[in-house]
Write a protein that holds these residues in place. Structure first.
Motif, short mmCIF file in Angstrom:
data_model
loop_
_atom_site.label_atom_id
_atom_site.label_comp_id
_atom_site.label_asym_id
_atom_site.label_seq_id
_atom_site.Cartn_x
_atom_site.Cartn_y
_atom_site.Cartn_z
N ASN A 252 -54.66 -0.49 -4.04
CA ASN A 252 -53.94 0.60 -4.69
C ASN A 252 -54.72 1.11 -5.90
O ASN A 252 -54.82 2.32 -6.13
CB ASN A 252 -52.55 0.13 -5.12
CG ASN A 252 -51.75 1.25 -5.75
OD1 ASN A 252 -51.45 2.25 -5.11
ND2 ASN A 252 -51.41 1.09 -7.01
N ILE A 379 -42.53 -2.36 -5.58
CA ILE A 379 -43.88 -2.86 -5.34
C ILE A 379 -43.99 -4.32 -5.72
O ILE A 379 -44.53 -5.15 -4.97
CB ILE A 379 -44.91 -2.01 -6.12
CG1 ILE A 379 -45.04 -0.62 -5.51
CG2 ILE A 379 -46.28 -2.70 -6.15
CD1 ILE A 379 -45.89 0.34 -6.33
N SER A 391 -46.99 -5.10 1.80
CA SER A 391 -47.75 -4.80 0.59
C SER A 391 -48.98 -3.97 0.91
O SER A 391 -49.32 -3.01 0.20
CB SER A 391 -48.16 -6.10 -0.11
OG SER A 391 -48.83 -5.84 -1.32
N LEU A 394 -47.94 -0.29 1.82
CA LEU A 394 -47.58 0.49 0.65
C LEU A 394 -48.81 0.83 -0.20
O LEU A 394 -48.96 1.95 -0.70
CB LEU A 394 -46.56 -0.27 -0.19
CG LEU A 394 -46.02 0.46 -1.43
CD1 LEU A 394 -45.35 1.77 -1.02
CD2 LEU A 394 -45.03 -0.42 -2.18
N SER A 397 -51.01 3.49 1.25
CA SER A 397 -50.29 4.75 1.48
C SER A 397 -50.17 5.58 0.21
O SER A 397 -50.49 6.78 0.22
CB SER A 397 -48.89 4.48 2.03
OG SER A 397 -48.97 3.90 3.31
N ARG A 398 -49.75 4.97 -0.90
CA ARG A 398 -49.42 5.77 -2.08
C ARG A 398 -50.61 6.58 -2.60
O ARG A 398 -50.50 7.78 -2.83
CB ARG A 398 -48.88 4.87 -3.19
CG ARG A 398 -48.41 5.70 -4.38
CD ARG A 398 -48.00 4.89 -5.57
NE ARG A 398 -47.69 5.78 -6.67
CZ ARG A 398 -48.07 5.57 -7.93
NH1 ARG A 398 -48.77 4.51 -8.24
NH2 ARG A 398 -47.75 6.43 -8.87
N ALA A 431 -43.61 7.83 -1.63
CA ALA A 431 -43.91 6.41 -1.79
C ALA A 431 -42.66 5.60 -2.13
O ALA A 431 -42.51 4.45 -1.70
CB ALA A 431 -44.97 6.20 -2.87
N LEU A 434 -40.81 4.99 1.07
CA LEU A 434 -41.53 3.98 1.85
C LEU A 434 -41.35 2.59 1.25
O LEU A 434 -41.15 1.60 1.98
CB LEU A 434 -43.02 4.34 1.89
CG LEU A 434 -43.93 3.39 2.67
CD1 LEU A 434 -43.52 3.32 4.13
CD2 LEU A 434 -45.39 3.83 2.53
N SER A 435 -41.39 2.47 -0.09
CA SER A 435 -41.27 1.16 -0.73
C SER A 435 -39.90 0.54 -0.51
O SER A 435 -39.79 -0.68 -0.32
CB SER A 435 -41.56 1.28 -2.23
OG SER A 435 -40.52 1.98 -2.90
#
Length: 459
Positions: A252, A379, A391, A394, A397-398, A431, A434-435
């Motif tokens: 990330n 997160i 994990s 995510l 993706s973000r 996001a 999604l999270s």
């Protein structure tokens, strides 16, 4: 008799347990914010917007090494907190030593690469910037590179120390380095007239002091963890346990660095004043972001410990309270950043064109402010459970699978500087959704059908 740390993690009222852990974490994040603002503020006092742009362009080069610290820090914290919840203190010490020595080695290699290939690094992060701006970028990067190993160490242990319930120690280490940087910035930038080089030197000294504080803590014998080389272990699922959560977390940060480079490259097409405005707008947005990150990171050791102990009821109570708190703070910080954008931008930029860009960009970025707290708690919840696949999904993706396509789509369709900035808040809302979905999936997998009395989850 249980020690104070165990009592806070297991038995203290949920509000007390949460605030005991998040207050030092939030203070640490505020200090990181002030530290980041200090460089830009005092560079801004030179009245040279090209220097402001240079610091903004150079920053992504070091986000990669912050990502290395995050890899071992977040991954280590998740694993160590679960081990402590299971009563496996010796193995937790082995994991701590693994994180220290492996992270330090990566930092030394990174420092060497930047010093040897500085021109390539500058070309990568600065792109088509003006020659004068590019010269400032190289000057900053060459100096800050010397502190990369210390940057990695401080980022690792500002997180891991929280796993043993010593959030105050983590806070003190962060404050020590950041205050040193803040105090040295005006001296070296303005009094000595070192400008960009002064900001870089102050940053290196701050990282050295912070890393030194954490090292002293571990070698003093006052910690239940250790960094002794003889306790170094990579086997026994230590390396894989750290990497399973650390890699997604660091990805990330790497993708954040990549996305910053990409938006800077696209923004350069609108002029260096737009780049300077974007850099300052990101600093303003950090006022909300860093505080809310502090809530998420502060609560993670609590969630991880109770996950490791199999205490589903307390886990859910902590999560519920943290989400309510995060949402409340998100709304407050959104109002502060939106209404206070003018004075905050003006503190860094006085040129009318750069100021106008900074104002518009700052108010655009804070559009996602109301949901950021939920995002960061989710997160950290996923990381606390050791849920590697959610994990990873995510994390990529973000700032990657979601943000980069949105960024280039907005660039292709709209072409304006303002819509480039709008890509971030649009991605943040995606996001958050999604999270929440991934957290529910992970929770059901690990908790719903498990008898929480006496059973321990796999690390």
């Amino acid at each position: 008799m249980k020690d104070k740390t165990t009592e806070i993690f297991e038995n203290a009222p949920v509000p007390k347990a949460v605030f005991t852990n998040i207050i030092p974490s939030v203070v640490s994040m505020i200090m990181v914010l002030v530290y980041n603002l200090a460089d830009t503020f005092f560079i801004g006092q030179t009245r040279n917007a090209l220097m402001v742009a240079a610091v903004s362009l150079a920053t992504p080069a070091f986000l990669f090494f912050m990502a290395v610290g995050m890899l071992f820090g977040v991954g280590g914290t998740s694993l160590i907190s679960r081990m402590l919840g299971q009563g496996r203190r010796r193995e937790a010490g082995n994991a701590c030593s693994f994180c220290f020595w492996t992270g330090t080695a990566v930092g030394v290699v990174g420092m060497t690469v930047i010093l040897v290939a500085s021109d390539a690094v500058c070309a990568l992060v600065a792109g088509a910037a003006q020659p004068e701006t590019l010269a400032y970028v190289k000057q900053y990067i060459m100096i800050v590179a010397l502190g990369v190993p210390f940057l990695v160490i401080s980022n690792i242990f500002s997180t891991i120390i929280r796993a043993e319930g010593k959030a105050n120690k983590a806070m003190i280490g962060m404050i020590l380095g950041n205050v040193a940087n803040i105090v040295l910035d005006p001296v070296m930038i303005l009094f000595f007239g070192w400008n960009v080089a002064g900001a870089a030197v102050a940053t290196v000294i701050g990282n050295v002091l912070s890393a030194g504080f954490y090292i002293i803590h571990f070698v003093s014998g006052r910690s239940m963890l250790t960094i002794r080389l003889r306790e170094y272990r990579a086997g026994g699922k230590i390396a894989t346990g750290v990497m399973a959560i650390g890699i997604p977390a660091s990805l990330n940060s790497v993708l954040m660095s990549t996305s910053n480079v990409l938006i800077n490259k696209l923004m350069v097409g609108h002029g260096d004043m737009a780049v300077a405005g974007l850099g300052v707008a990101m600093k303003v947005n950090m006022v909300a972001v860093m505080l809310l990150i502090g809530v998420g990171t502060g609560v993670q050791p609590l969630l991880g410990y109770n996950f490791g102990a199999g205490n589903r009821r307390r886990f859910v109570s902590i999560l519920r309270f943290s989400l309510i708190l995060a949402l409340s703070l998100s709304l407050v910080m959104t109002a502060i950043c939106y209404l206070g954008a003018g004075p905050m931008v003006n503190a860094f930029l006085e040129q009318p064109e750069a100021y106008d860009y900074g104002m518009k960009f700052a108010r655009t970025l804070i559009i996602s402010g109301p949901v950021l707290g939920i995002l960061f708690v989710m997160i950290n919840t996923i990381q606390a459970m050791g849920a590697a696949i959610p994990s990873m999904i995510l994390s990529i993706s973000r700032q990657g699978l979601l943000y980069i396509p949105v960024l280039f789509t907005f660039h292709a369709i709209f072409g304006s500087a303002e819509m480039l900035v709008m890509a971030q808040p649009v991605t943040d809302y995606m996001a958050v959704i999604l999270s929440v979905i991934l957290s529910i999936v992970a929770f059901r997998k690990y908790f719903v059908d498990r008898d929480t009395e006496g059973k321990k989850p796999a690390v």
